[in-house]
Design a protein around this motif. Structure first.
Motif, PDB file in Angstrom:
ATOM      1  N   LEU A 183       1.024   4.111  -2.930  1.00 28.14           N
ATOM      2  CA  LEU A 183       0.844   5.538  -2.658  1.00 28.14           C
ATOM      3  C   LEU A 183       2.026   6.343  -3.187  1.00 28.14           C
ATOM      4  O   LEU A 183       1.846   7.400  -3.830  1.00 28.14           O
ATOM      5  CB  LEU A 183       0.694   5.752  -1.151  1.00 28.14           C
ATOM      6  CG  LEU A 183       0.450   7.194  -0.682  1.00 28.14           C
ATOM      7  CD1 LEU A 183      -0.872   7.714  -1.245  1.00 28.14           C
ATOM      8  CD2 LEU A 183       0.442   7.259   0.843  1.00 28.14           C
ATOM      9  N   LYS A 242      -5.507  12.549  -9.320  1.00 28.17           N
ATOM     10  CA  LYS A 242      -4.753  12.350  -8.082  1.00 28.17           C
ATOM     11  C   LYS A 242      -5.622  12.647  -6.868  1.00 28.17           C
ATOM     12  O   LYS A 242      -5.646  11.892  -5.886  1.00 28.17           O
ATOM     13  CB  LYS A 242      -3.528  13.256  -8.075  1.00 28.17           C
ATOM     14  CG  LYS A 242      -2.747  13.258  -6.760  1.00 28.17           C
ATOM     15  CD  LYS A 242      -1.813  14.429  -6.704  1.00 28.17           C
ATOM     16  CE  LYS A 242      -1.271  14.587  -5.280  1.00 28.17           C
ATOM     17  NZ  LYS A 242      -0.511  15.803  -5.089  1.00 28.17           N
ATOM     18  N   LEU A 252      -8.507   6.406  -1.727  1.00 31.25           N
ATOM     19  CA  LEU A 252      -7.490   5.485  -1.221  1.00 31.25           C
ATOM     20  C   LEU A 252      -7.774   4.947   0.178  1.00 31.25           C
ATOM     21  O   LEU A 252      -7.583   3.745   0.414  1.00 31.25           O
ATOM     22  CB  LEU A 252      -6.123   6.175  -1.260  1.00 31.25           C
ATOM     23  CG  LEU A 252      -4.911   5.259  -1.042  1.00 31.25           C
ATOM     24  CD1 LEU A 252      -4.870   4.188  -2.121  1.00 31.25           C
ATOM     25  CD2 LEU A 252      -3.612   6.060  -1.054  1.00 31.25           C
ATOM     26  N   THR A 273       1.948   6.494  -7.004  1.00 35.22           N
ATOM     27  CA  THR A 273       0.929   7.447  -7.480  1.00 35.22           C
ATOM     28  C   THR A 273       1.429   8.877  -7.350  1.00 35.22           C
ATOM     29  O   THR A 273       1.252   9.706  -8.256  1.00 35.22           O
ATOM     30  CB  THR A 273      -0.363   7.259  -6.674  1.00 35.22           C
ATOM     31  OG1 THR A 273      -0.797   5.905  -6.782  1.00 35.22           O
ATOM     32  CG2 THR A 273      -1.456   8.182  -7.196  1.00 35.22           C
ATOM     33  N   HIS A 274       2.040   9.174  -6.214  1.00 33.01           N
ATOM     34  CA  HIS A 274       2.542  10.524  -5.974  1.00 33.01           C
ATOM     35  C   HIS A 274       3.629  10.895  -6.974  1.00 33.01           C
ATOM     36  O   HIS A 274       3.599  11.982  -7.581  1.00 33.01           O
ATOM     37  CB  HIS A 274       3.082  10.600  -4.539  1.00 33.01           C
ATOM     38  CG  HIS A 274       3.277  11.995  -4.041  1.00 33.01           C
ATOM     39  ND1 HIS A 274       2.220  12.824  -3.739  1.00 33.01           N
ATOM     40  CD2 HIS A 274       4.408  12.712  -3.820  1.00 33.01           C
ATOM     41  CE1 HIS A 274       2.687  13.996  -3.338  1.00 33.01           C
ATOM     42  NE2 HIS A 274       4.012  13.954  -3.369  1.00 33.01           N
ATOM     43  N   GLY A 297      -8.043   1.201   0.659  1.00 38.80           N
ATOM     44  CA  GLY A 297      -7.073   0.576   1.541  1.00 38.80           C
ATOM     45  C   GLY A 297      -7.727  -0.301   2.590  1.00 38.80           C
ATOM     46  O   GLY A 297      -7.287  -1.425   2.853  1.00 38.80           O
ATOM     47  N   TRP A 340      -8.128   9.941  -6.481  1.00 33.82           N
ATOM     48  CA  TRP A 340      -7.482   8.714  -5.989  1.00 33.82           C
ATOM     49  C   TRP A 340      -7.146   8.813  -4.514  1.00 33.82           C
ATOM     50  O   TRP A 340      -7.386   7.870  -3.761  1.00 33.82           O
ATOM     51  CB  TRP A 340      -6.232   8.441  -6.822  1.00 33.82           C
ATOM     52  CG  TRP A 340      -5.407   7.284  -6.326  1.00 33.82           C
ATOM     53  CD1 TRP A 340      -4.211   7.333  -5.719  1.00 33.82           C
ATOM     54  CD2 TRP A 340      -5.761   5.903  -6.380  1.00 33.82           C
ATOM     55  NE1 TRP A 340      -3.760   6.094  -5.397  1.00 33.82           N
ATOM     56  CE2 TRP A 340      -4.706   5.175  -5.793  1.00 33.82           C
ATOM     57  CE3 TRP A 340      -6.870   5.203  -6.872  1.00 33.82           C
ATOM     58  CZ2 TRP A 340      -4.726   3.804  -5.689  1.00 33.82           C
ATOM     59  CZ3 TRP A 340      -6.879   3.825  -6.767  1.00 33.82           C
ATOM     60  CH2 TRP A 340      -5.820   3.128  -6.178  1.00 33.82           C
ATOM     61  N   TYR A 341      -6.624   9.963  -4.109  1.00 36.33           N
ATOM     62  CA  TYR A 341      -6.312  10.141  -2.696  1.00 36.33           C
ATOM     63  C   TYR A 341      -7.563  10.105  -1.836  1.00 36.33           C
ATOM     64  O   TYR A 341      -7.538   9.635  -0.694  1.00 36.33           O
ATOM     65  CB  TYR A 341      -5.574  11.462  -2.486  1.00 36.33           C
ATOM     66  CG  TYR A 341      -4.082  11.397  -2.812  1.00 36.33           C
ATOM     67  CD1 TYR A 341      -3.554  10.290  -3.426  1.00 36.33           C
ATOM     68  CD2 TYR A 341      -3.239  12.449  -2.496  1.00 36.33           C
ATOM     69  CE1 TYR A 341      -2.204  10.224  -3.737  1.00 36.33           C
ATOM     70  CE2 TYR A 341      -1.876  12.392  -2.802  1.00 36.33           C
ATOM     71  CZ  TYR A 341      -1.369  11.275  -3.432  1.00 36.33           C
ATOM     72  OH  TYR A 341      -0.035  11.218  -3.742  1.00 36.33           O
ATOM     73  N   MET A 383       0.832  -1.209   0.000  1.00 29.87           N
ATOM     74  CA  MET A 383       0.000   0.000   0.000  1.00 29.87           C
ATOM     75  C   MET A 383       0.862   1.254   0.000  1.00 29.87           C
ATOM     76  O   MET A 383       0.577   2.226  -0.715  1.00 29.87           O
ATOM     77  CB  MET A 383      -0.923  -0.012   1.223  1.00 29.87           C
ATOM     78  CG  MET A 383      -1.940  -1.143   1.228  1.00 29.87           C
ATOM     79  SD  MET A 383      -3.085  -1.076  -0.168  1.00 29.87           S
ATOM     80  CE  MET A 383      -3.966   0.428   0.196  1.00 29.87           C
ATOM     81  N   LEU A 384       1.914   1.270   0.779  1.00 24.52           N
ATOM     82  CA  LEU A 384       2.799   2.437   0.814  1.00 24.52           C
ATOM     83  C   LEU A 384       3.503   2.638  -0.527  1.00 24.52           C
ATOM     84  O   LEU A 384       3.661   3.767  -0.996  1.00 24.52           O
ATOM     85  CB  LEU A 384       3.827   2.270   1.938  1.00 24.52           C
ATOM     86  CG  LEU A 384       3.278   2.340   3.370  1.00 24.52           C
ATOM     87  CD1 LEU A 384       4.384   2.030   4.372  1.00 24.52           C
ATOM     88  CD2 LEU A 384       2.681   3.714   3.653  1.00 24.52           C
TER      89      LEU A 384
END
Length: 443
Positions: A23, A133, A140, A26-27, A144, A136-137, A19-20
């Motif tokens: 993330l 973005k 998330l 994506t960033h 998650g 998605w955030y 997951m990290l």
């Protein structure tokens, strides 16, 4: 900590790590897409920069009334923020100044060597990437949580199945070891497996077989020693008891008989201790350079009377007058003496024994070796006896009470003496035709 617990924790850590990573990817992907959009439409960005810098210069090096100004290049951009000295001077679009300063593309505005402000901008493509973005955030956390629940359940099932499959051979191995500890029947290990557990199981089974063989050898040794001691002790005891009961003095013949049995006991004890020291690596070694040919000639002169008593013809041939070896003289003499006397004993009357010494080079060895062949045309050794000829107390004729017989340790001692010199001994034999003992010693 049990394997199942470790697997569960490892799976949980793996999920969090994935997951990290997702993330972070994506960033990073957002900023890569934003910069790629600048490179593809660089002229529009540069036109906007030049237009704002021109405005600043044309208004007496100031941003006065810039908020209400019109710029032709702004039509290519969805979001624009002009910032100078931490103050927002111009803004176009729906995003807040803070959002744009955080995620917008930065264009530095300069007048000569002086920084006069910064533009934070987004064109259509950059804005869509920003929207994705943000969406998605926003999704998330829910994704998650759902992923953690789903993956957690799947992970638990996977871990349970994996741990059961992994711990099953371990449990079998532990049960096998417990069987060995309790001295039960032959332990069962999962040797059929093609993985590390199969290799461990095979090693454990071989170790157990080796221990069983060692214990069997120990018991056999005790039995053999007891048997060898029993006969001479009974003879000595019988002669002395008879003399004690009758009061008659021992005749010279009886005394000689008792002395023979005492010498036999002494020889047996000496041979057992000598072999034990050799096998334990405790034999004293002071190797010196010796001429193997001279040693063999000396030995032949000592056993010549034994051969003559049986009418056996002894002959020796050496390819060279001097074959130098670094050996403990007494040990090598003992080994060769035992081999030669064994050949004399098992040769028929009127037979022959030939000794041949030479230096050879073997294909699988780097250094040359001295080779000694002792060939006789005696009784020979059967195929079933051949693998055991160097075992302690083993006699090919299976006659423990033969007159004048040895202790059954001669060839075992000879082999150990050769081995401690980094050599080895081989034997070829055909029953009824004779035997060939071949000794190799490093030159």
């Amino acid at each position: 900590m049990k394997i199942r617990t470790r697997l569960t924790l490892s799976m949980g850590v793996l999920i969090v790590f994935i997951m990290l990573v997702l993330l972070a990817v994506t960033h990073v992907q957002f900023y890569i897409s934003r910069d790629l959009a600048y490179l593809e439409e660089k002229e529009a960005f540069e036109s906007l920069r030049n237009e704002f810098e021109h405005y600043y210069g044309s208004h007496g090096d100031s941003w006065e009334d810039v908020r209400g100004a019109r710029f032709e290049s702004t039509s290519s951009f969805v979001e624009i923020v002009l910032s100078a000295e931490e103050e927002i001077l111009y803004q176009q679009g729906k995003l807040s100044a803070d959002e744009l300063r955080s995620d917008g593309y930065i264009l530095g505005l300069d007048q000569g060597d002086r920084r006069i402000g910064r533009l934070y901008v987004m064109n259509e493509r950059q804005y869509k990437t920003y929207e994705f973005k943000t969406m998605w955030y926003g999704m998330l956390p829910n994704i998650g949580i759902a992923s953690l629940l789903f993956t957690g359940i799947a992970a638990l099932l996977t871990v349970f199945l994996l741990s059961w499959r992994l711990t099953s051979p371990i449990r079998k191995i532990i049960n096998g070891i417990e069987t060995i500890k309790q001295g039960g029947v032959t332990p069962v290990f999962p040797e059929h497996r093609k993985d590390e557990f199969g290799a461990i199981s095979k090693a454990l089974r071989e170790m157990n077989d080796s221990l069983r063989n060692a214990e069997r050898t120990r018991k056999q040794l005790m039995s053999d020693v007891a048997h060898e001691l029993k006969t001479p002790l009974m003879i000595i005891q019988g002669e002395l008891e008879l003399a004690h009961e009758t009061g008659a003095p021992l005749s010279a013949a009886k005394q000689a008989s008792i002395l023979d049995e005492v010498l036999r006991l002494s020889r047996l004890v000496h041979d057992v201790l000598d072999l034990s020291r050799l096998e334990a690596g405790m034999a004293e070694m002071n190797p010196r350079k010796e001429n193997l040919v001279a040693l063999l000639e000396d030995l032949l002169s000592k056993i010549l009377f034994m051969a003559e008593d049986k009418g056996i013809h002894l002959s020796m041939h050496a390819d060279e007058e001097v074959i130098s070896v670094s050996v403990e003289k007494s040990r090598i003499l003992q080994a060769l003496y035992n081999i030669l006397t064994n050949a004399v004993y098992y040769s028929n009357a009127g037979g022959r024994i030939r000794i041949h010494a030479e230096i050879v080079r073997l294909p699988d060895r780097q250094q040359p070796y001295a080779r000694i062949r002792v060939e006789d045309n005696g009784a020979g050794i059967s195929e079933e006896d051949l693998p055991h000829i160097f075992d302690r107390f083993y006699r090919a004729d299976h006659a423990r009470d033969r007159p004048g017989g040895g202790t059954g340790l001669g060839l075992a001692i000879a082999q150990q003496n050769i081995l401690i010199h980094q050599g080895w001994i081989e034997i070829q034999s055909v029953a009824g035709q004779g035997s060939v003992f071949t000794v190799y010693l490093p030159v």
